[in-house]
Structure formats: C-alpha cells, structure tokens
Design a protein around this motif. Sequence first.
Motif, PDB file in Angstrom:
ATOM      1  N   VAL A   1       0.875  -1.171   0.000  1.00  0.00           N
ATOM      2  CA  VAL A   1       0.000   0.000   0.000  1.00  0.00           C
ATOM      3  C   VAL A   1       0.912   1.221   0.000  1.00  0.00           C
ATOM      4  N   GLY A   2       0.958   1.906  -1.144  1.00  0.00           N
ATOM      5  CA  GLY A   2       1.925   3.003  -1.263  1.00  0.00           C
ATOM      6  C   GLY A   2       3.316   2.405  -1.209  1.00  0.00           C
ATOM      7  N   GLU A   3       4.069   2.781  -0.192  1.00  0.00           N
ATOM      8  CA  GLU A   3       5.403   2.219  -0.015  1.00  0.00           C
ATOM      9  C   GLU A   3       5.467   1.283   1.185  1.00  0.00           C
ATOM     10  N   GLU A   4       4.326   0.982   1.776  1.00  0.00           N
ATOM     11  CA  GLU A   4       4.281   0.149   2.979  1.00  0.00           C
ATOM     12  C   GLU A   4       3.763  -1.247   2.650  1.00  0.00           C
ATOM     13  N   ARG A   5       4.189  -2.211   3.444  1.00  0.00           N
ATOM     14  CA  ARG A   5       3.683  -3.581   3.343  1.00  0.00           C
ATOM     15  C   ARG A   5       2.710  -3.799   4.489  1.00  0.00           C
ATOM     16  N   ALA A   6       1.602  -4.483   4.185  1.00  0.00           N
ATOM     17  CA  ALA A   6       0.553  -4.675   5.193  1.00  0.00           C
ATOM     18  C   ALA A   6      -0.125  -6.037   5.024  1.00  0.00           C
ATOM     19  N   VAL A   7      -0.579  -6.570   6.139  1.00  0.00           N
ATOM     20  CA  VAL A   7      -1.387  -7.784   6.139  1.00  0.00           C
ATOM     21  C   VAL A   7      -2.844  -7.328   6.035  1.00  0.00           C
ATOM     22  N   PRO A   8      -3.580  -7.737   4.997  1.00  0.00           N
ATOM     23  CA  PRO A   8      -4.985  -7.343   4.921  1.00  0.00           C
ATOM     24  C   PRO A   8      -5.795  -8.099   5.978  1.00  0.00           C
ATOM     25  N   LEU A   9      -6.644  -7.376   6.687  1.00  0.00           N
ATOM     26  CA  LEU A   9      -7.468  -7.936   7.759  1.00  0.00           C
ATOM     27  C   LEU A   9      -8.913  -7.556   7.491  1.00  0.00           C
ATOM     28  N   PHE A  10      -9.793  -8.554   7.506  1.00  0.00           N
ATOM     29  CA  PHE A  10     -11.191  -8.348   7.144  1.00  0.00           C
ATOM     30  C   PHE A  10     -12.111  -8.727   8.303  1.00  0.00           C
ATOM     31  N   SER A  11     -13.357  -8.263   8.217  1.00  0.00           N
ATOM     32  CA  SER A  11     -14.327  -8.586   9.261  1.00  0.00           C
ATOM     33  C   SER A  11     -15.220  -9.768   8.885  1.00  0.00           C
ATOM     34  N   SER A  12     -15.110 -10.249   7.642  1.00  0.00           N
ATOM     35  CA  SER A  12     -15.900 -11.420   7.242  1.00  0.00           C
ATOM     36  C   SER A  12     -15.170 -12.205   6.158  1.00  0.00           C
ATOM     37  N   THR A  13     -15.500 -13.472   6.058  1.00  0.00           N
ATOM     38  CA  THR A  13     -14.892 -14.299   5.018  1.00  0.00           C
ATOM     39  C   THR A  13     -15.378 -13.858   3.635  1.00  0.00           C
ATOM     40  N   ALA A  14     -16.631 -13.390   3.546  1.00  0.00           N
ATOM     41  CA  ALA A  14     -17.159 -12.932   2.254  1.00  0.00           C
ATOM     42  C   ALA A  14     -16.373 -11.725   1.748  1.00  0.00           C
ATOM     43  N   GLU A  15     -16.080 -10.793   2.638  1.00  0.00           N
ATOM     44  CA  GLU A  15     -15.307  -9.608   2.276  1.00  0.00           C
ATOM     45  C   GLU A  15     -13.890 -10.004   1.842  1.00  0.00           C
ATOM     46  N   ALA A  16     -13.282 -10.914   2.570  1.00  0.00           N
ATOM     47  CA  ALA A  16     -11.932 -11.383   2.218  1.00  0.00           C
ATOM     48  C   ALA A  16     -11.943 -12.128   0.887  1.00  0.00           C
ATOM     49  N   ARG A  17     -12.958 -12.944   0.654  1.00  0.00           N
ATOM     50  CA  ARG A  17     -13.067 -13.694  -0.604  1.00  0.00           C
ATOM     51  C   ARG A  17     -13.206 -12.740  -1.782  1.00  0.00           C
ATOM     52  N   GLU A  18     -14.018 -11.686  -1.624  1.00  0.00           N
ATOM     53  CA  GLU A  18     -14.196 -10.703  -2.705  1.00  0.00           C
ATOM     54  C   GLU A  18     -12.859 -10.033  -3.028  1.00  0.00           C
ATOM     55  N   PHE A  19     -12.098  -9.662  -1.993  1.00  0.00           N
ATOM     56  CA  PHE A  19     -10.784  -9.063  -2.207  1.00  0.00           C
ATOM     57  C   PHE A  19      -9.858 -10.049  -2.906  1.00  0.00           C
ATOM     58  N   LEU A  20      -9.815 -11.280  -2.409  1.00  0.00           N
ATOM     59  CA  LEU A  20      -8.942 -12.317  -2.970  1.00  0.00           C
ATOM     60  C   LEU A  20      -9.279 -12.577  -4.433  1.00  0.00           C
ATOM     61  N   ASP A  21     -10.564 -12.647  -4.749  1.00  0.00           N
ATOM     62  CA  ASP A  21     -10.987 -12.899  -6.126  1.00  0.00           C
ATOM     63  C   ASP A  21     -10.609 -11.763  -7.075  1.00  0.00           C
TER      64      ASP A  21
ATOM     65  N   LEU B   1      -7.753 -10.119  -7.008  1.00  0.00           N
ATOM     66  CA  LEU B   1      -6.302 -10.072  -7.231  1.00  0.00           C
ATOM     67  C   LEU B   1      -5.941 -10.850  -8.494  1.00  0.00           C
ATOM     68  N   THR B   2      -5.065 -10.277  -9.305  1.00  0.00           N
ATOM     69  CA  THR B   2      -4.608 -10.963 -10.511  1.00  0.00           C
ATOM     70  C   THR B   2      -3.167 -11.410 -10.293  1.00  0.00           C
ATOM     71  N   GLY B   3      -2.826 -12.506 -10.906  1.00  0.00           N
ATOM     72  CA  GLY B   3      -1.459 -12.993 -10.836  1.00  0.00           C
ATOM     73  C   GLY B   3      -1.099 -13.685  -9.528  1.00  0.00           C
ATOM     74  N   LEU B   4      -2.085 -13.982  -8.718  1.00  0.00           N
ATOM     75  CA  LEU B   4      -1.838 -14.658  -7.443  1.00  0.00           C
ATOM     76  C   LEU B   4      -1.991 -16.160  -7.658  1.00  0.00           C
ATOM     77  N   ASP B   5      -1.008 -16.924  -7.184  1.00  0.00           N
ATOM     78  CA  ASP B   5      -1.075 -18.383  -7.311  1.00  0.00           C
ATOM     79  C   ASP B   5      -2.290 -18.928  -6.571  1.00  0.00           C
ATOM     80  N   GLU B   6      -2.699 -20.133  -6.959  1.00  0.00           N
ATOM     81  CA  GLU B   6      -3.798 -20.794  -6.253  1.00  0.00           C
ATOM     82  C   GLU B   6      -3.332 -21.220  -4.877  1.00  0.00           C
ATOM     83  N   GLY B   7      -4.271 -21.564  -4.027  1.00  0.00           N
ATOM     84  CA  GLY B   7      -3.919 -22.054  -2.705  1.00  0.00           C
ATOM     85  C   GLY B   7      -4.090 -21.026  -1.597  1.00  0.00           C
TER      86      GLY B   7
END
Length: 140
Positions: A29-49, A51-57
């Motif tokens: 994010v900008g010049e910083e590295r961060a662990v994304p943290l979500f309040s629901s699995t649905a929100e995290a799944r939407e973010f994950l879906d 992303l392009t170029g991310l390996d499976e798993g």
Amino acid sequence: MEGSAPGGFGHVVIVGAPEGVAESLVIVVGEERAVPLFSSTAEAREFLDSLTGLDEGWFPAEIPPDNLLEMLRVQPGEVRYVALSPPPEDLEGGMEFRLLEIESLCAVLDMQVARSERTTPAEKVEAPERKGLLRRLLGR
C-alpha cells in the motif's frame, strides 16, 4: 455476522502456502507492506478474487484474537501494518481504508486475550501438540 465464518471471531486473514511454506498474504500500500485484515470471510473472498497474478492455494481464514496476535508477531520486520478491510483491487474510483500499525493492534489483542482468559473456566482441557498457526490453518 453475515458472511462470517462459523465461530464469530471477526478477524479474517488470507493465508496460503505458495512455495510450500505457510504464510499470510501481504500487500503493498503506497510504499508500505501490510497484512490485509477483514471482518468477514465474504469480504476477504471478494478481495482475494479481485487479485490478478496470485497463485492458487490462498484462502480466507477466520481466527481468534490469540492466534491473530501470534501471526502478527511473526511477520517480517518490513511488514509494519495491517490494512483494515481493503477494497477489491478492481473497484472503480477507489475506496478509502485504514492502515493500522501492527504494534497498536497487538496491544488491543493482548487486552482481548487477557480478558477472555480471565473469563474462561479454571479447568482447561489439555491442549494438543502446538503447531504454528498457519500450519494448523492449512492442516499440515
């Protein structure tokens, strides 16, 4: 919480083992590295879906505060933040979200864990052999 994984912990991270080593997803994010943290699995799944170029798993995993605390404390030194509910990458027009220093979140989680330990029964069931958090999430 709607879209939340069973257990109601409210802390969802994205984990995987792209190179055979279990880890949490880290974003830039900008010049910083961060662990994304979500309040629901649905929100995290939407973010994950989004992303392009991310390996499976990679997958969203809901974890309790003590395990989140453990995971955040083992992040490499260049990862100093959590990104609170970042929007999907393909969202037009962008959307604001907050970066929070890992140290600040760990202080809050420490309080939550201490409070929950005071309210749990004195007799605890003997815990099985401890594995690292990400190994437990990945079933390894």
